[in-house]
Design a protein around this motif. Structure first.
Motif, PDB file in Angstrom:
ATOM      1  N   UNK B 139      78.806  57.696 -19.189  1.00 32.42           N
ATOM      2  CA  UNK B 139      79.133  56.272 -19.239  1.00 32.42           C
ATOM      3  C   UNK B 139      79.101  55.764 -20.676  1.00 32.42           C
ATOM      4  N   UNK B 140      78.021  56.136 -21.396  1.00 34.96           N
ATOM      5  CA  UNK B 140      77.861  55.684 -22.780  1.00 34.96           C
ATOM      6  C   UNK B 140      78.990  56.191 -23.658  1.00 34.96           C
ATOM      7  N   UNK B 141      79.334  57.470 -23.472  1.00 36.42           N
ATOM      8  CA  UNK B 141      80.399  58.047 -24.284  1.00 36.42           C
ATOM      9  C   UNK B 141      81.742  57.379 -23.987  1.00 36.42           C
ATOM     10  N   UNK B 142      81.920  56.958 -22.726  1.00 37.42           N
ATOM     11  CA  UNK B 142      83.219  56.422 -22.324  1.00 37.42           C
ATOM     12  C   UNK B 142      83.327  54.915 -22.564  1.00 37.42           C
ATOM     13  N   UNK B 143      82.188  54.255 -22.814  1.00 37.31           N
ATOM     14  CA  UNK B 143      82.165  52.791 -22.885  1.00 37.31           C
ATOM     15  C   UNK B 143      82.755  52.284 -24.197  1.00 37.31           C
ATOM     16  N   UNK B 144      83.766  51.444 -24.094  1.00 36.50           N
ATOM     17  CA  UNK B 144      84.219  50.702 -25.276  1.00 36.50           C
ATOM     18  C   UNK B 144      84.565  49.307 -24.800  1.00 36.50           C
ATOM     19  N   UNK B 146      84.198  48.348 -21.946  1.00 38.59           N
ATOM     20  CA  UNK B 146      84.700  48.535 -20.580  1.00 38.59           C
ATOM     21  C   UNK B 146      84.933  50.023 -20.402  1.00 38.59           C
ATOM     22  N   UNK B 147      85.190  50.430 -19.186  1.00 36.75           N
ATOM     23  CA  UNK B 147      85.341  51.859 -18.938  1.00 36.75           C
ATOM     24  C   UNK B 147      86.803  52.164 -18.644  1.00 36.75           C
ATOM     25  N   UNK B 151      88.987  58.013 -20.288  1.00 36.05           N
ATOM     26  CA  UNK B 151      87.870  58.341 -21.182  1.00 36.05           C
ATOM     27  C   UNK B 151      86.665  58.826 -20.379  1.00 36.05           C
ATOM     28  N   UNK B 152      86.439  58.177 -19.224  1.00 36.05           N
ATOM     29  CA  UNK B 152      85.306  58.562 -18.381  1.00 36.05           C
ATOM     30  C   UNK B 152      85.426  60.032 -17.974  1.00 36.05           C
ATOM     31  N   UNK B 153      86.638  60.422 -17.569  1.00 33.85           N
ATOM     32  CA  UNK B 153      86.841  61.800 -17.136  1.00 33.85           C
ATOM     33  C   UNK B 153      86.674  62.774 -18.297  1.00 33.85           C
ATOM     34  N   UNK B 234      82.675  42.074  -9.315  1.00 38.57           N
ATOM     35  CA  UNK B 234      82.092  42.338 -10.636  1.00 38.57           C
ATOM     36  C   UNK B 234      82.276  43.831 -10.881  1.00 38.57           C
ATOM     37  N   UNK B 235      83.364  44.145 -11.559  1.00 36.59           N
ATOM     38  CA  UNK B 235      83.856  45.519 -11.606  1.00 36.59           C
ATOM     39  C   UNK B 235      82.833  46.501 -12.189  1.00 36.59           C
ATOM     40  N   UNK B 236      82.262  46.157 -13.367  1.00 40.33           N
ATOM     41  CA  UNK B 236      81.373  47.120 -14.025  1.00 40.33           C
ATOM     42  C   UNK B 236      80.110  47.376 -13.210  1.00 40.33           C
ATOM     43  N   UNK B 237      79.591  46.286 -12.603  1.00 39.86           N
ATOM     44  CA  UNK B 237      78.372  46.451 -11.813  1.00 39.86           C
ATOM     45  C   UNK B 237      78.624  47.320 -10.588  1.00 39.86           C
ATOM     46  N   UNK B 238      79.762  47.059  -9.940  1.00 40.12           N
ATOM     47  CA  UNK B 238      80.106  47.854  -8.760  1.00 40.12           C
ATOM     48  C   UNK B 238      80.258  49.327  -9.123  1.00 40.12           C
ATOM     49  N   UNK B 239      80.967  49.540 -10.231  1.00 42.39           N
ATOM     50  CA  UNK B 239      81.213  50.917 -10.653  1.00 42.39           C
ATOM     51  C   UNK B 239      79.894  51.643 -10.943  1.00 42.39           C
ATOM     52  N   UNK B 240      78.979  50.941 -11.631  1.00 45.82           N
ATOM     53  CA  UNK B 240      77.688  51.545 -11.967  1.00 45.82           C
ATOM     54  C   UNK B 240      76.916  51.904 -10.694  1.00 45.82           C
ATOM     55  N   UNK B 241      76.903  50.972  -9.727  1.00 41.15           N
ATOM     56  CA  UNK B 241      76.180  51.225  -8.479  1.00 41.15           C
ATOM     57  C   UNK B 241      76.747  52.461  -7.770  1.00 41.15           C
TER      58      UNK B 241
END
Lengths: 324, 332
Positions: B139-144, B146-147, B151-153, B234-241
């Motif tokens: 996640x950290x590597x892909x985060x700029x 937003x995801x 990049x995530x893959x 809330x896209x980022x929160x949902x994705x993280x969960x």
């Protein structure tokens, strides 16, 4: 009425305790009187014994159906005068055991097959299968499992003697132990007063090998035979207990006088000893120029530490100090 | 529910029903077959009668827990695959490819090597934490700000390689036996018992049902981040969960079976092929199919060279690779 019943129960209870105490005496007594007689030592059952992993195991009656799960275990059992009803996949010694049913390889014994054969004792390998002790106890619940094995020459006699007690055949086991001790004496007398040759023990393939430390099984045999292990002060590295990884530079620096090899892979190919002799890297080592590079039997020195180590020890002494 | 599915797909209830039946049949078959050949009535005795001690021990204490572990592992990895493919909107995502298996494996094997004799119930939480750790790294590597799914893959592929290399290093420096190491790296189920089943079951029940319930949000995510935000998510929160769910499912599976590849990648595709892209249907279907797949693969692993066995991960890789190629060809 209630009082009477209570007293009755009390009487039964006291009687039971007295009887138990009496029984305990009568079980304990024979072992004490039998010991000094020493002519014919017999095992009393039920027998509670501590195996080589330190587990306490109780054996109810003389075992009649024994299954061994490693080549070491079956050779030790036969040396103690016992017989197995099944073997592990690679167990082919002594003669005749190859035709017994197999219960799978030592590293993943098929507990189902063992259970179906209905053993009353399972002999497992303390050094090769110690990490599976929990799986054995779970998978073979209700069947006594004894772990025996050898990381040193003297463990062989210890294991055989333990089996001798368990199967009530202590005389045969003691004779086997005495034979092992006699060979050790003989080998000691051969090396006595002579300078120990520097020995390198390689195990594996020419491009990927491990060097045996003195606390490996083969390393222990070489030390007992009078060799000086060139890897003596090396730390253990890599995944095999008792082995280390030495760089080729380090080997050249120690300049061993004798190189002993154990070859990985199928027995039909070239031995590691052949490859060392052909390899220009090793051409200037004393062992190579003197032609003292020998391949060792993979079963006796690595895969099946057991009673055949006596002949292995004799062979090593002959290689190090010349036959007779 | 059908209106969200692709036109040619089959009706959801019938496919789910058929997959449940497949799982039950697979389990029945797996409990009946083994390196010891038991007659059907002895298998029955082993399950329901304690009179035949050997049959009881073989069927109830050796086969049944192992079969259940296989089913739970297959369900967990497949669900994790559905979640990760949905979250990244990338059909190549999966717990193995994205580094979650690697992180879980690294944590589990470090605990086992550093503290031998650690009770099994501590290995799964460690693997869970390892999988979350890997997810955070990815996640950290892909985060700029937003995801981006791509990049995530990519970050996942790199992290997976890193953690698998680290696990191999820990294993190589340990004095574990070669066979145990192989079994862990490839994924194996030798000598799994009720403790292992008890260890993974809570994760499947709690997080697995959570994932099935939350699968509808994947349908919204699939529309793209902007549309999802427009719909109030809330896209980022949902994705993280959802990624944490995937980590829990992956970690518990790796803790009991090692690093099984391909299952989490292939099974979600098979599920989508059958019922279309509605995740509310494809998620539970993937769990059922994944469970059946590992149960069946483990039968092969136990029988093909009986009384010896091969790691089940080798069977799933041998079956999984061609099936995956076939899926790719039929879908395009």
């Amino acid at each position: 009425m209630d009082n009477q019943r209570f007293i009755g129960l009390l009487a039964i209870g006291v009687g039971a305790v007295v009887m138990l105490a009496a029984c305990k005496d009568s079980i304990a007594a024979p072992t004490e009187t039998a010991a000094p007689a020493a002519t014919e030592v017999h095992t009393t059952y039920p027998l509670t014994i501590r195996d080589l992993l330190g587990r306490e195991v109780t054996i109810a009656a003389p075992p009649q159906r024994i299954i061994t799960t490693s080549p070491s275990a079956i050779e030790m059992l036969y040396a103690a005068g016992g017989e197995a009803i099944a073997r592990s996949e690679t167990s082919v010694h002594p003669d005749g055991v190859a035709s017994l049913p197999s219960i799978g390889p030592s590293y993943s014994p098929a507990f189902e097959n063992i259970l179906e054969l209905g053993p009353d004792l399972v002999l497992a390998d303390a050094s090769a299968q110690g990490h599976l002790a929990k799986a054995f106890d779970y998978g073979l619940r209700g069947i006594p499992v004894i772990f025996i094995g050898a990381v040193e020459y003297e463990d062989i006699a210890t294991s055989i003697s333990l089996i001798g007690v368990i199967i009530d055949n202590q005389e045969t086991a003691d004779a086997a132990g005495a034979e092992l001790a006699a060979v050790l004496e003989e080998v000691h007398s051969l090396s006595k007063g002579k300078t120990s040759p520097r020995v390198l023990i390689m195990n594996g393939a020419i491009s990927d090998f491990f060097v045996a430390l003195p606390d490996s099984f083969v390393g222990n045999l070489v030390t007992l035979a009078g060799g000086e292990n060139v890897a003596t002060n090396q730390p253990q590295t890599g995944r095999y207990p008792g082995y280390t990884q030495l760089s080729i530079e380090a080997i050249v620096e120690t300049n061993p006088q004798v190189i002993l090899t154990i070859t990985a892979g199928p027995p039909s190919g070239s031995t590691l000893a052949d490859l060392v002799l052909e390899d220009p890297t090793y051409a200037n080592l004393a062992a190579v120029t003197d032609g003292r590079v020998h391949n060792l039997d993979v079963e006796i020195y690595l895969q099946a530490p057991g009673p055949r180590a006596a002949e292995g020890l004799r062979a090593l002494a002959a290689l190090l100090f010349g036959a007779e | 529910m059908r209106k969200l599915g692709v036109g040619r797909s089959l009706s959801a209830p019938s496919v789910i029903g058929a997959a449940s039946l497949l799982l039950l049949c697979s389990i029945a078959l797996a409990v009946s077959l083994g390196s010891a050949r038991l007659s059907p009535d002895r298998v029955f005795d082993g399950l329901f009668d304690t009179g035949d001690a050997a049959a009881r021990q073989i069927v109830w204490n050796l086969r049944l827990p192992r079969v259940l572990v296989a089913a739970l592992v297959g369900a967990n990895l497949s669900l994790a695959g559905v979640l990760l493919q949905g979250v990244t909107r990338n059909p190549l995502a999966g717990p193995h490819v994205l580094g979650l298996s690697g992180g879980a494996g690294f944590a589990a094997i470090t605990v086992v090597v550093a503290a031998p004799g650690t009770p099994v119930q501590f290995v799964a939480p460690a693997a869970f934490i390892g999988a979350i750790g890997a997810a955070i790294v990815v996640y950290g590597l892909a985060w700029r700000g937003g995801i981006s799914p791509v990049r995530f893959a990519l970050a996942g592929v790199a992290t997976a390689a890193l953690f698998i290399a680290l696990s191999t290093a820990v294993l190589a420096s340990s004095d574990l036996f070669t066979q145990s190491v192989l079994s862990f790296l490839a994924g194996g189920l030798f000598a799994r018992d009720w403790d292992d089943a008890r260890q993974i079951a809570p994760y499947t029940i709690l997080i697995g049902s959570g994932a099935v319930i939350a699968a509808g949000t994947l349908n919204v995510l699939a529309l793209g981040d902007d549309v999802a935000r427009g719909l109030g998510m809330r896209v980022e929160r949902t994705r993280l969960l959802l990624v944490v769910f995937a980590a829990g499912l992956t970690g518990s599976a790796v803790a009991v079976s090692g690093m099984l590849a391909f299952v989490g990648l292939v099974v979600p595709h098979a599920a989508r092929l059958l019922v279309g892209s509605d995740h509310r249907v494809s998620a539970p279907l993937a769990a059922l199919l994944g469970a059946s797949l590992i149960v069946l693969a483990d039968i092969v692993a136990r029988l093909v060279i009986a009384p010896a066995e091969i790691p089940v991960g080798i069977v799933t890789a041998v079956v999984g690779a061609p099936v995956f190629l076939l899926l790719i060809r039929t879908r395009t």
